[in-house]
Design an enzyme around this catalytic site. Structure first.
Site, PDB file in Angstrom:
ATOM      1  N   ASP A  15       0.726  -1.098   0.049  1.00 54.26           N
ATOM      2  CA  ASP A  15      -0.106  -0.005   0.030  1.00 54.26           C
ATOM      3  C   ASP A  15       1.047   1.081  -0.181  1.00 54.26           C
ATOM      4  OD1 ASP A  15      -2.272   1.741   0.071  1.00 54.26           O
ATOM      5  OD2 ASP A  15      -2.815   1.042   2.138  1.00 54.26           O
ATOM      6  N   ASP A 109      -2.651   2.529  -6.088  1.00 61.84           N
ATOM      7  CA  ASP A 109      -1.704   2.607  -5.201  1.00 61.84           C
ATOM      8  C   ASP A 109      -1.744   1.434  -4.238  1.00 61.84           C
ATOM      9  OD1 ASP A 109      -4.437   3.124  -4.050  1.00 61.84           O
ATOM     10  OD2 ASP A 109      -3.567   4.547  -2.629  1.00 61.84           O
ATOM     11  N   GLU A 110      -2.274   0.343  -4.404  1.00 64.87           N
ATOM     12  CA  GLU A 110      -2.181  -0.977  -3.685  1.00 64.87           C
ATOM     13  C   GLU A 110      -2.662  -2.224  -4.467  1.00 64.87           C
ATOM     14  OE1 GLU A 110      -5.294  -1.454  -0.767  1.00 64.87           O
ATOM     15  OE2 GLU A 110      -6.509  -0.101  -1.461  1.00 64.87           O
TER      16      GLU A 110
END
Length: 362
Positions: A15, A109-110
Site C-alpha cells: 500500500d 496505489d495498492e
C-alpha cells in the site's frame, strides 16, 4: 474423512503511503512538509488523498473539500494529475512483476501479491517485501508500506499497522491473536453500519466476534455470518486473482431510522455521491451507468438507472444523476432503510476485488 487444509500461502499487501499527495510533494519541492490535499476544495470538491501533514488535522480521503478546509485552514489543495499517478503506478507494477505474476491490483496505489513461488526463488516473503519496498523508494522516490501474512485478510490489515513506510509480518501462529486484538471496524468487510450494529451487540474486537457462535452470527448478520466467523479466526482462503476485472463501484448506507423526509433523503444521496466519487477516483473506474438502490422498511428493494453515452467523469454530473433518480421516486411509498449508489459499464477499470508453519518462510 475431513478434507486436508489448504496449503499455506505467502501473501504480501503493498500500500503506497498517501500516494497522490506523495507524488505531488515529490514533484513540487514547495509542497514538501505542507498539509496538502489532492482534489477539489470547492463546495462539491472531494479529497482524493491527503498528505500526512494534513491527516494530523483529521483530513481524510473522500472527505468533502469544504469540511477539510474547516479542519485545516492552511490546507493546500492540488488538482489531481492522474496521468502522473498512472505512470508511477505502472513503474510500481513493473517492480512487482520482477518477483511474481500473481498480482491483484486494487487501485493505482495498492495490490496483493502471492509470492509463495516467486521468480528470484526467495524463501522468505518478508525479504521479498523488503526488496520491493527498497526498489520502489530507489526508482520512484516514494515510500510503501507492506503487510506480509498467510492470507489476504491479514496481509491487508497488517499493511496498515506501521504506516507510513513500515512493514508488519503476521505468521500463521500469530494470526488468531492478531485478529483478536483488532477493532472490528478495521476488519475488511465490516462497514460502518455493521460495526455500529456489532457495537450494539457488545462486539468491539475480533476476540468478541470470535466468542459468538455461528447461530448467533446468522441470526444477526444473515449471509455474511460465515465470513465473519472465519475472519474472527484469521481464516481467508480467497486467492490472489490476476487481472480480475472490476465490474462496478458502489457505496450504500443503512439508516437506524427509516427516512421519509425529502430534504433528508436528498442530503443523504448527496453524501453518498460524494463518497462514491472518492472511490471512483481512487480506482480510476469510470462508468457510463449510474444506478440508485433503495431498500424500503419492508425490505423490498428497487433499483433505478440512467446511462450516458460516455463515462461519467465529473462529480457534479454524478451528483446530478443521483438526485434526479431519487427525485423521480419521491414521495416514497414508505420509509427508506437503505440508499445506495453505483456506477456500472466501466471503461478502463482498474483490476481488483471481497497448519504447519514449516515452509511458510515469512
Amino acid at each position: 474423512m475431513d478434507a486436508p487444509p489448504p496449503p499455506l500461502r505467502k501473501i504480501i499487501h503493498i500500500d503506497m503511503d498517501a500516494f497522490y499527495a506523495s507524488v505531488e510533494q515529490r514533484d513540487d519541492p514547495t509542497l514538501r512538509g505542507q498539509p496538502i490535499a489532492v482534489g477539489g476544495g470547492g463546495p462539491r470538491g472531494v479529497v482524493a488523498t491527503a498528505s500526512y501533514e494534513a491527516r494530523a488535522f483529521g483530513v481524510k480521503s473522500a472527505m468533502p473539500g469544504a469540511r477539510a478546509r474547516r479542519l485545516c485552514p492552511g490546507l493546500i489543495f492540488v488538482p489531481p494529475r492522474f496521468d502522473a499517478y498512472r505512470a508511477v503506478s505502472g513503474q510500481i507494477r513493473a517492480i512487482f512483476a520482477r518477483f511474481t505474476d500473481m498480482i491483484q491490483p486494487l487501485s493505482l496505489d495498492e495490490a496483493y501479491l502471492d509470492v509463495t513461488v516467486n521468480k528470484p526463488g526467495i524463501a522468505s516473503a518478508t525479504q521479498v517485501a523488503a526488496e520491493i519496498r527498497a526498489l520502489i523508494r530507489a526508482e520512484t522516490g516514494l515510500t510503501a508500506s507492506a503487510g506480509v501474512s498467510y492470507n489476504k485478510l491479514i496481509a491487508k490489515l497488517a499493511s496498515d499497522q506501521n504506516k507510513p513506510d513500515g512493514i508488519c509480518v503476521v505468521r500463521p501462529s500469530e494470526g488468531p491473536a492478531f485478529i483478536a486484538a483488532m477493532p472490528v471496524r478495521r476488519i475488511h468487510g465490516v462497514g460502518p453500519v455493521t460495526a455500529a450494529r456489532m457495537h450494539a451487540l457488545g462486539i468491539e474486537t475480533g476476540a468478541d466476534l470470535r466468542a459468538r457462535d455461528m447461530a448467533f452470527l446468522q441470526a444477526h448478520f444473515g449471509s455474511a455470518a460465515d465470513y465473519y466467523y472465519r475472519a474472527a479466526r484469521g481464516q481467508d482462503d480467497r486467492p490472489v486473482r490476476e487481472r480480475e476485472q472490476r465490474k462496478s463501484v458502489s457505496v450504500e448506507d443503512t439508516f437506524f431510522d427509516d427516512l421519509t423526509d425529502r430534504d433528508r433523503l436528498i442530503a443523504e444521496i448527496d453524501r453518498i455521491a460524494t463518497s462514491l466519487w472518492g472511490r471512483i477516483e481512487k480506482a480510476q473506474a469510470w462508468g457510463r451507468t449510474v444506478t440508485l438502490k433503495i431498500k424500503f422498511a419492508d425490505f423490498r428493494i428497487i433499483t433505478r438507472s440512467r446511462s450516458f453515452a460516455i463515462p461519467v467523469r465529473s462529480p457534479d454530473l454524478l451528483a446530478q444523476a443521483a438526485r434526479e433518480l431519487l427525485l423521480a421516486q419521491l414521495p416514497l411509498r414508505m420509509g427508506a432503510r437503505l440508499l445506495g449508489l453505483g456506477v456500472h459499464n466501466l471503461e478502463a477499470a482498474e483490476e481488483g476485488e471481497q497448519g504447519d508453519q514449516l515452509a511458510l518462510g515469512l
